[in-house]
Motif scaffolding. Structure first.
Motif, PDB file in Angstrom:
ATOM      1  N   VAL A   1      -0.251   4.064  -1.947  1.00 19.75           N
ATOM      2  CA  VAL A   1      -1.019   2.841  -1.753  1.00 19.75           C
ATOM      3  C   VAL A   1      -2.516   3.137  -1.612  1.00 19.75           C
ATOM      4  CG1 VAL A   1      -0.711   2.705   0.764  1.00 19.75           C
ATOM      5  CG2 VAL A   1      -1.009   0.611  -0.578  1.00 19.75           C
ATOM      6  N   GLU A   2      -2.875   4.246  -1.008  1.00 21.45           N
ATOM      7  CA  GLU A   2      -4.291   4.593  -0.875  1.00 21.45           C
ATOM      8  C   GLU A   2      -4.951   4.804  -2.241  1.00 21.45           C
ATOM      9  OE1 GLU A   2      -2.216   5.435   2.886  1.00 21.45           O
ATOM     10  OE2 GLU A   2      -1.821   6.059   0.829  1.00 21.45           O
ATOM     11  N   LYS A   3      -4.230   5.402  -3.181  1.00 20.89           N
ATOM     12  CA  LYS A   3      -4.768   5.582  -4.540  1.00 20.89           C
ATOM     13  C   LYS A   3      -4.940   4.232  -5.230  1.00 20.89           C
ATOM     14  CE  LYS A   3      -3.344  10.279  -5.606  1.00 20.89           C
ATOM     15  NZ  LYS A   3      -2.660  11.157  -6.549  1.00 20.89           N
ATOM     16  N   ALA A   4      -3.987   3.335  -5.025  1.00 24.09           N
ATOM     17  CA  ALA A   4      -4.083   1.999  -5.622  1.00 24.09           C
ATOM     18  C   ALA A   4      -5.289   1.261  -5.060  1.00 24.09           C
ATOM     19  CB  ALA A   4      -2.801   1.216  -5.372  1.00 24.09           C
ATOM     20  N   VAL A   5      -5.494   1.349  -3.740  1.00 20.55           N
ATOM     21  CA  VAL A   5      -6.641   0.693  -3.103  1.00 20.55           C
ATOM     22  C   VAL A   5      -7.943   1.249  -3.665  1.00 20.55           C
ATOM     23  CG1 VAL A   5      -7.889   0.479  -0.911  1.00 20.55           C
ATOM     24  CG2 VAL A   5      -5.423   0.044  -0.996  1.00 20.55           C
ATOM     25  N   SER A   6      -8.033   2.560  -3.787  1.00 20.42           N
ATOM     26  CA  SER A   6      -9.239   3.197  -4.323  1.00 20.42           C
ATOM     27  C   SER A   6      -9.513   2.723  -5.756  1.00 20.42           C
ATOM     28  CB  SER A   6      -9.087   4.715  -4.279  1.00 20.42           C
ATOM     29  OG  SER A   6     -10.198   5.332  -4.857  1.00 20.42           O
ATOM     30  N   HIS A   7      -8.478   2.705  -6.577  1.00 20.55           N
ATOM     31  CA  HIS A   7      -8.628   2.264  -7.968  1.00 20.55           C
ATOM     32  C   HIS A   7      -9.089   0.807  -8.029  1.00 20.55           C
ATOM     33  CE1 HIS A   7      -7.850   1.601 -12.211  1.00 20.55           C
ATOM     34  NE2 HIS A   7      -7.121   0.553 -11.857  1.00 20.55           N
TER      35      HIS A   7
ATOM     36  N   GLY B   1      -7.874  -6.521   4.879  1.00 21.73           N
ATOM     37  CA  GLY B   1      -7.282  -5.755   5.969  1.00 21.73           C
ATOM     38  C   GLY B   1      -7.048  -4.307   5.571  1.00 21.73           C
ATOM     39  N   SER B   2      -6.136  -3.673   6.280  1.00 21.79           N
ATOM     40  CA  SER B   2      -5.850  -2.265   6.027  1.00 21.79           C
ATOM     41  C   SER B   2      -4.391  -2.110   5.601  1.00 21.79           C
ATOM     42  CB  SER B   2      -6.129  -1.442   7.281  1.00 21.79           C
ATOM     43  OG  SER B   2      -5.360  -1.926   8.361  1.00 21.79           O
ATOM     44  N   VAL B   3      -4.024  -0.895   5.263  1.00 22.36           N
ATOM     45  CA  VAL B   3      -2.648  -0.605   4.860  1.00 22.36           C
ATOM     46  C   VAL B   3      -1.725  -0.831   6.055  1.00 22.36           C
ATOM     47  CG1 VAL B   3      -1.074   1.217   4.090  1.00 22.36           C
ATOM     48  CG2 VAL B   3      -3.373   1.037   3.099  1.00 22.36           C
ATOM     49  N   VAL B   4      -0.633  -1.526   5.805  1.00 24.39           N
ATOM     50  CA  VAL B   4       0.385  -1.757   6.833  1.00 24.39           C
ATOM     51  C   VAL B   4       1.565  -0.854   6.514  1.00 24.39           C
ATOM     52  CG1 VAL B   4       1.969  -3.455   7.804  1.00 24.39           C
ATOM     53  CG2 VAL B   4      -0.343  -4.153   7.144  1.00 24.39           C
ATOM     54  N   ARG B   5       1.969  -0.074   7.486  1.00 27.00           N
ATOM     55  CA  ARG B   5       3.113   0.816   7.320  1.00 27.00           C
ATOM     56  C   ARG B   5       4.271   0.239   8.122  1.00 27.00           C
ATOM     57  NH1 ARG B   5       0.948   4.808   4.567  1.00 27.00           N
ATOM     58  NH2 ARG B   5      -1.199   5.369   4.913  1.00 27.00           N
TER      59      ARG B   5
ATOM     60  N   PHE C   1       2.212  -1.474   2.675  1.00 27.54           N
ATOM     61  CA  PHE C   1       1.711  -2.695   2.049  1.00 27.54           C
ATOM     62  C   PHE C   1       0.209  -2.785   2.185  1.00 27.54           C
ATOM     63  CE2 PHE C   1       5.986  -3.546   3.424  1.00 27.54           C
ATOM     64  CZ  PHE C   1       6.531  -4.294   2.404  1.00 27.54           C
ATOM     65  N   VAL C   2      -0.412  -3.444   1.235  1.00 25.92           N
ATOM     66  CA  VAL C   2      -1.819  -3.805   1.337  1.00 25.92           C
ATOM     67  C   VAL C   2      -1.977  -5.161   0.660  1.00 25.92           C
ATOM     68  CG1 VAL C   2      -2.597  -2.649  -0.773  1.00 25.92           C
ATOM     69  CG2 VAL C   2      -4.183  -2.939   1.143  1.00 25.92           C
ATOM     70  N   HIS C   3      -2.852  -5.994   1.223  1.00 26.97           N
ATOM     71  CA  HIS C   3      -3.042  -7.347   0.712  1.00 26.97           C
ATOM     72  C   HIS C   3      -4.403  -7.481   0.029  1.00 26.97           C
ATOM     73  CE1 HIS C   3       0.440  -9.181   2.759  1.00 26.97           C
ATOM     74  NE2 HIS C   3       0.282  -8.142   3.548  1.00 26.97           N
ATOM     75  N   LEU C   4      -4.423  -8.293  -1.015  1.00 30.42           N
ATOM     76  CA  LEU C   4      -5.642  -8.627  -1.707  1.00 30.42           C
ATOM     77  C   LEU C   4      -5.504 -10.046  -2.228  1.00 30.42           C
ATOM     78  CD1 LEU C   4      -5.169  -7.793  -5.224  1.00 30.42           C
ATOM     79  CD2 LEU C   4      -4.463  -5.892  -3.796  1.00 30.42           C
ATOM     80  N   GLU C   5      -6.548 -10.559  -2.829  1.00 33.60           N
ATOM     81  CA  GLU C   5      -6.500 -11.910  -3.379  1.00 33.60           C
ATOM     82  C   GLU C   5      -6.960 -11.891  -4.825  1.00 33.60           C
ATOM     83  OE1 GLU C   5      -8.997 -14.338  -0.920  1.00 33.60           O
ATOM     84  OE2 GLU C   5      -7.487 -14.490   0.663  1.00 33.60           O
ATOM     85  N   ASP C   6      -6.409 -12.817  -5.609  1.00 36.23           N
ATOM     86  CA  ASP C   6      -6.894 -12.968  -6.974  1.00 36.23           C
ATOM     87  C   ASP C   6      -8.195 -13.777  -6.935  1.00 36.23           C
ATOM     88  OD1 ASP C   6      -6.288 -15.715  -6.876  1.00 36.23           O
ATOM     89  OD2 ASP C   6      -4.636 -15.579  -8.299  1.00 36.23           O
ATOM     90  N   PRO C   7      -8.857 -13.990  -8.063  1.00 33.88           N
ATOM     91  CA  PRO C   7     -10.133 -14.710  -8.046  1.00 33.88           C
ATOM     92  C   PRO C   7     -10.052 -16.132  -7.500  1.00 33.88           C
ATOM     93  CG  PRO C   7      -9.904 -13.517 -10.097  1.00 33.88           C
ATOM     94  CD  PRO C   7      -8.582 -13.410  -9.387  1.00 33.88           C
ATOM     95  N   ASP C   8      -8.845 -16.731  -7.476  1.00 36.54           N
ATOM     96  CA  ASP C   8      -8.688 -18.086  -6.954  1.00 36.54           C
ATOM     97  C   ASP C   8      -8.264 -18.109  -5.495  1.00 36.54           C
ATOM     98  OD1 ASP C   8      -9.302 -19.505  -9.370  1.00 36.54           O
ATOM     99  OD2 ASP C   8      -7.362 -18.827 -10.140  1.00 36.54           O
ATOM    100  N   GLY C   9      -8.163 -16.941  -4.877  1.00 38.84           N
ATOM    101  CA  GLY C   9      -7.774 -16.883  -3.466  1.00 38.84           C
ATOM    102  C   GLY C   9      -6.283 -16.826  -3.225  1.00 38.84           C
ATOM    103  N   ASN C  10      -5.489 -16.653  -4.283  1.00 34.83           N
ATOM    104  CA  ASN C  10      -4.047 -16.530  -4.116  1.00 34.83           C
ATOM    105  C   ASN C  10      -3.719 -15.133  -3.607  1.00 34.83           C
ATOM    106  OD1 ASN C  10      -3.258 -19.141  -5.201  1.00 34.83           O
ATOM    107  ND2 ASN C  10      -3.994 -18.335  -7.133  1.00 34.83           N
TER     108      ASN C  10
ATOM    109  N   TRP D   1       3.152  -3.149  -2.808  1.00 36.05           N
ATOM    110  CA  TRP D   1       4.194  -2.530  -1.990  1.00 36.05           C
ATOM    111  C   TRP D   1       4.530  -1.160  -2.546  1.00 36.05           C
ATOM    112  CZ3 TRP D   1       9.982  -4.205  -2.320  1.00 36.05           C
ATOM    113  CH2 TRP D   1      10.742  -3.441  -1.443  1.00 36.05           C
ATOM    114  N   GLU D   2       4.284  -0.150  -1.725  1.00 32.43           N
ATOM    115  CA  GLU D   2       4.680   1.209  -2.063  1.00 32.43           C
ATOM    116  C   GLU D   2       5.974   1.497  -1.317  1.00 32.43           C
ATOM    117  OE1 GLU D   2       3.359   5.842  -1.234  1.00 32.43           O
ATOM    118  OE2 GLU D   2       2.273   4.225  -0.244  1.00 32.43           O
ATOM    119  N   LYS D   3       7.071   1.563  -2.060  1.00 38.01           N
ATOM    120  CA  LYS D   3       8.348   1.912  -1.432  1.00 38.01           C
ATOM    121  C   LYS D   3       8.277   3.371  -1.010  1.00 38.01           C
ATOM    122  CE  LYS D   3      10.980  -1.238  -4.308  1.00 38.01           C
ATOM    123  NZ  LYS D   3      12.072  -1.377  -5.289  1.00 38.01           N
ATOM    124  N   VAL D   4       8.732   3.657   0.184  1.00 43.19           N
ATOM    125  CA  VAL D   4       8.654   5.015   0.709  1.00 43.19           C
ATOM    126  C   VAL D   4      10.057   5.487   1.049  1.00 43.19           C
ATOM    127  CG1 VAL D   4       7.688   6.465   2.532  1.00 43.19           C
ATOM    128  CG2 VAL D   4       6.358   4.563   1.629  1.00 43.19           C
ATOM    129  N   GLN D   5      10.380   6.708   0.635  1.00 47.18           N
ATOM    130  CA  GLN D   5      11.691   7.277   0.940  1.00 47.18           C
ATOM    131  C   GLN D   5      11.858   7.394   2.443  1.00 47.18           C
ATOM    132  OE1 GLN D   5      11.590  11.026  -1.066  1.00 47.18           O
ATOM    133  NE2 GLN D   5      12.182  10.150  -3.022  1.00 47.18           N
TER     134      GLN D   5
END
Length: 134
Positions: A76-82, A92-96, A102-111, A116-120
């Protein structure tokens, strides 16, 4: 980077909704985390996430009560950086948690969109132990 995803709906009753999707529509319950979250498979490539109504989410049937979740196949950290390099603002920050990172973001319309990075389980146990020690 993105390997799948789901549409999440906010519901008034977890039990009633799970019963509807599984017993009435015949979909398969794939996960249930108490009354916090459940997923049902709607066939190849479509998972429906079910969350209960709460102050955090809009009331069922209103704008924002459907979210888009995307599974990622990189940390997830690599995805956030990209995404940050592409001008995307992460909320916010990564939720473990038990089901993954998990990490949350919004599209240009605020949706709301969450990644979700599934972790073993072995990795999850090590992360939880690190969190507890700190």
């Amino acid at each position: 980077m993105i390997s799948g995803g789901n549409a999440t709906i906010i519901v008034a009753s977890m039990d009633d909704s799970i019963r509807f999707y599984t017993e009435i529509l015949g979909l398969k319950l794939t996960n249930r985390f108490g009354n916090d979250w459940a997923t049902v498979s709607a066939g190849e490539g479509l998972t429906i996430g079910i969350h209960p109504a709460s102050p955090k989410y809009p009331h069922p049937g209103t704008k924002g009560s459907i979210l888009l979740g995307l599974d990622i196949d990189i940390p997830v950290e690599k995805a956030v950086s990209h995404l940050a390099s592409q001008g995307v603002t992460v909320k916010g920050s990564v939720v473990r948690s038990e089901p993954g990172n998990f990490v949350h973001l919004e599209d240009p319309d605020g949706n709301e969109i969450y990644l979700w990075e599934k972790v073993q389980q072995e990795v999850r146990n090590a992360e939880m132990n690190l969190t507890t020690v700190q």
